[in-house]
Design an enzyme around this catalytic site. Structure first.
Site, PDB file in Angstrom:
ATOM      1  N   SER A  68       4.315  -6.103   2.950  1.00  0.00           N
ATOM      2  CA  SER A  68       3.027  -5.946   3.629  1.00  0.00           C
ATOM      3  C   SER A  68       1.898  -6.560   2.805  1.00  0.00           C
ATOM      4  O   SER A  68       1.848  -7.775   2.628  1.00  0.00           O
ATOM      5  CB  SER A  68       2.775  -4.460   3.922  1.00  0.00           C
ATOM      6  OG  SER A  68       1.626  -4.279   4.710  1.00  0.00           O
ATOM      7  N   LEU A  69       1.002  -5.742   2.281  1.00  0.00           N
ATOM      8  CA  LEU A  69      -0.074  -6.232   1.425  1.00  0.00           C
ATOM      9  C   LEU A  69       0.474  -7.106   0.301  1.00  0.00           C
ATOM     10  O   LEU A  69      -0.140  -8.110  -0.096  1.00  0.00           O
ATOM     11  CB  LEU A  69      -0.834  -5.037   0.842  1.00  0.00           C
ATOM     12  CG  LEU A  69      -1.785  -5.311  -0.318  1.00  0.00           C
ATOM     13  CD1 LEU A  69      -2.971  -6.113   0.151  1.00  0.00           C
ATOM     14  CD2 LEU A  69      -2.251  -4.006  -0.947  1.00  0.00           C
ATOM     15  N   ARG A 109      -9.384  -7.756   5.322  1.00  0.00           N
ATOM     16  CA  ARG A 109      -8.170  -7.199   5.922  1.00  0.00           C
ATOM     17  C   ARG A 109      -8.184  -5.678   5.823  1.00  0.00           C
ATOM     18  O   ARG A 109      -7.877  -4.970   6.786  1.00  0.00           O
ATOM     19  CB  ARG A 109      -6.934  -7.763   5.217  1.00  0.00           C
ATOM     20  CG  ARG A 109      -5.588  -7.270   5.758  1.00  0.00           C
ATOM     21  CD  ARG A 109      -4.460  -7.888   4.923  1.00  0.00           C
ATOM     22  NE  ARG A 109      -3.128  -7.622   5.456  1.00  0.00           N
ATOM     23  CZ  ARG A 109      -2.362  -6.596   5.128  1.00  0.00           C
ATOM     24  NH1 ARG A 109      -2.822  -5.695   4.252  1.00  0.00           N
ATOM     25  NH2 ARG A 109      -1.151  -6.466   5.647  1.00  0.00           N
ATOM     26  N   HIS A 114       0.970  -1.982  11.051  1.00  0.00           N
ATOM     27  CA  HIS A 114       2.081  -2.780  11.575  1.00  0.00           C
ATOM     28  C   HIS A 114       2.581  -2.242  12.912  1.00  0.00           C
ATOM     29  O   HIS A 114       3.783  -2.255  13.190  1.00  0.00           O
ATOM     30  CB  HIS A 114       3.208  -2.867  10.546  1.00  0.00           C
ATOM     31  CG  HIS A 114       2.783  -3.517   9.263  1.00  0.00           C
ATOM     32  ND1 HIS A 114       2.504  -4.851   9.169  1.00  0.00           N
ATOM     33  CD2 HIS A 114       2.549  -2.990   8.035  1.00  0.00           C
ATOM     34  CE1 HIS A 114       2.132  -5.136   7.934  1.00  0.00           C
ATOM     35  NE2 HIS A 114       2.142  -4.018   7.228  1.00  0.00           N
ATOM     36  N   GLN A 153       1.371 -10.586  11.051  1.00  0.00           N
ATOM     37  CA  GLN A 153       1.926  -9.589  10.145  1.00  0.00           C
ATOM     38  C   GLN A 153       1.218  -8.250  10.268  1.00  0.00           C
ATOM     39  O   GLN A 153       1.815  -7.189  10.126  1.00  0.00           O
ATOM     40  CB  GLN A 153       1.827 -10.101   8.695  1.00  0.00           C
ATOM     41  CG  GLN A 153       2.498  -9.207   7.665  1.00  0.00           C
ATOM     42  CD  GLN A 153       1.549  -8.793   6.554  1.00  0.00           C
ATOM     43  OE1 GLN A 153       0.446  -8.327   6.824  1.00  0.00           O
ATOM     44  NE2 GLN A 153       1.981  -8.959   5.318  1.00  0.00           N
ATOM     45  N   GLN A 205       0.826  -1.203   0.000  1.00  0.00           N
ATOM     46  CA  GLN A 205       0.000   0.000   0.000  1.00  0.00           C
ATOM     47  C   GLN A 205       0.862   1.256   0.000  1.00  0.00           C
ATOM     48  O   GLN A 205       1.880   1.324   0.679  1.00  0.00           O
ATOM     49  CB  GLN A 205      -0.889  -0.027   1.244  1.00  0.00           C
ATOM     50  CG  GLN A 205      -2.026   0.965   1.237  1.00  0.00           C
ATOM     51  CD  GLN A 205      -2.990   0.707   2.377  1.00  0.00           C
ATOM     52  OE1 GLN A 205      -3.168  -0.436   2.792  1.00  0.00           O
ATOM     53  NE2 GLN A 205      -3.620   1.739   2.880  1.00  0.00           N
TER      54      GLN A 205
END
Length: 312
Positions: free
Chosen positions: A90-91, A115, A199, A248, A11
């Site tokens: 991440s994503l 999510r 995060h 995560q 993202q």
């Protein structure tokens, strides 16, 4: 013989028009966007291709990015472009899982949609923030956070590359951290334009919500090695995936460590799939710090970029 890893951005890399050139040329790509709409109820093509504010809202950004990355991935797979590992930021880890053969695209759309919603709703707007710490080592940043701040409210979100760490947490705590980190030697601490403290420990609840959705997914056997954000280690057993993805959400993304592992293991070609060139920059900085030469980076963002793969 070259050794290739596919990388998928997270993202923040999104832009209006991403994926359009592939969408216009390939029937299979249009089917990916159609499937994403059927699963989520969102017109993902319009979300990606038309000017709108929703594209930068977490609950919509994530499905847009995942669809675009997986659609482009499919084109590369159909063209027989070889790769020996996958990783994502991440994503992007979800697209890497799809590249690894573990996460079917339809199931990915289902869990990514939720999510995005859970992460968007985890912390009231304006109460959380993130900032990039430039010019300070990871060890120094960790020490400052540990000794001077409330680690229940702030933490490291991303280890991106040498000299670039991202912190995340309560807005006031991030602002205090900026001053302390600059006193400790950081060149700059730059606030990021994000909608939440991703995060960070504040997203623990979102991770718990996501776990219930992950339990509904039947992950396939991992066919291509992929590296998890949480551990920066290869995952070989698909049974480990739900727990890794749950944690995560509120744990640091160890992307620099991931790149170091790939480079150490002999990977010399990195193909970034999706919008932007963020990960390419991370690869180059990490390779330079490791004094490793002969690294090739390729970005596949538009259909015309495929010509790079033919000439390499």
């Amino acid at each position: 013989m070259r050794k290739t890893a596919f990388l998928f951005p997270g993202q923040g890399a999104q832009n209006v028009g991403m994926g359009r050139s592939f969408y216009e040329k390939y029937d299979a790509v249009r089917q990916y966007f159609k499937t994403a709409q059927e699963v989520t109820g969102i017109d993902v093509a319009s979300l990606c291709f038309e000017e709108n504010e929703a594209l930068n809202q977490t609950e919509y950004t994530q499905i847009a990015m995942y669809t675009t990355e997986c659609a482009i991935l499919n084109v590369l797979q159909e063209k027989g472009i070889p790769y020996e590992a996958a990783a994502g930021l991440s994503l992007g880890e979800y697209a890497a899982l799809t590249a690894a053969g573990a996460l079917p695209f339809k199931d990915g759309c289902y869990v990514i949609r939720r999510r995005g919603i859970y992460m968007e709703q985890a912390v009231p707007e304006g109460q959380g923030s993130m900032a990039a710490v430039l010019g300070l080592s990871a060890k120094q940043t960790e020490e400052v956070l540990k000794t001077s701040l409330d680690t229940a409210k702030i933490g490291i979100a991303n280890y991106n590359c040498p000299g670039q760490i991202v912190i995340s947490g309560e807005k006031g705590e991030v602002e205090r951290a900026a001053e302390v980190l600059k006193q400790a030697g950081a060149k700059r601490v730059v606030p990021l334009r994000v909608s939440g403290p991703f995060h960070s420990p504040l997203l623990y609840g979102a991770g718990e919500q996501l776990q219930k959705e992950l339990e509904k997914i039947s992950f396939n056997k991992i066919r291509i090695p992929y590296i998890a954000n949480l551990t920066a280690e290869y995952v070989t057993d698909s049974k480990e995936i739900p727990e890794l993805l749950r944690k995560q959400v509120y744990s640091p993304v160890r992307f620099e460590q991931t790149l170091r592992k790939l480079i150490t293991d002999g990977f010399d070609t990195f193909i970034e799939i999706g919008p932007g060139r963020t990960l390419t920059g991370f690869v180059k900085k990490t390779a330079k710090e490791m004094q490793c030469e002969g690294i090739t980076c390729i970005n596949i963002e538009k259909e015309e970029d495929l010509s790079q793969l033919i000439t390499e």
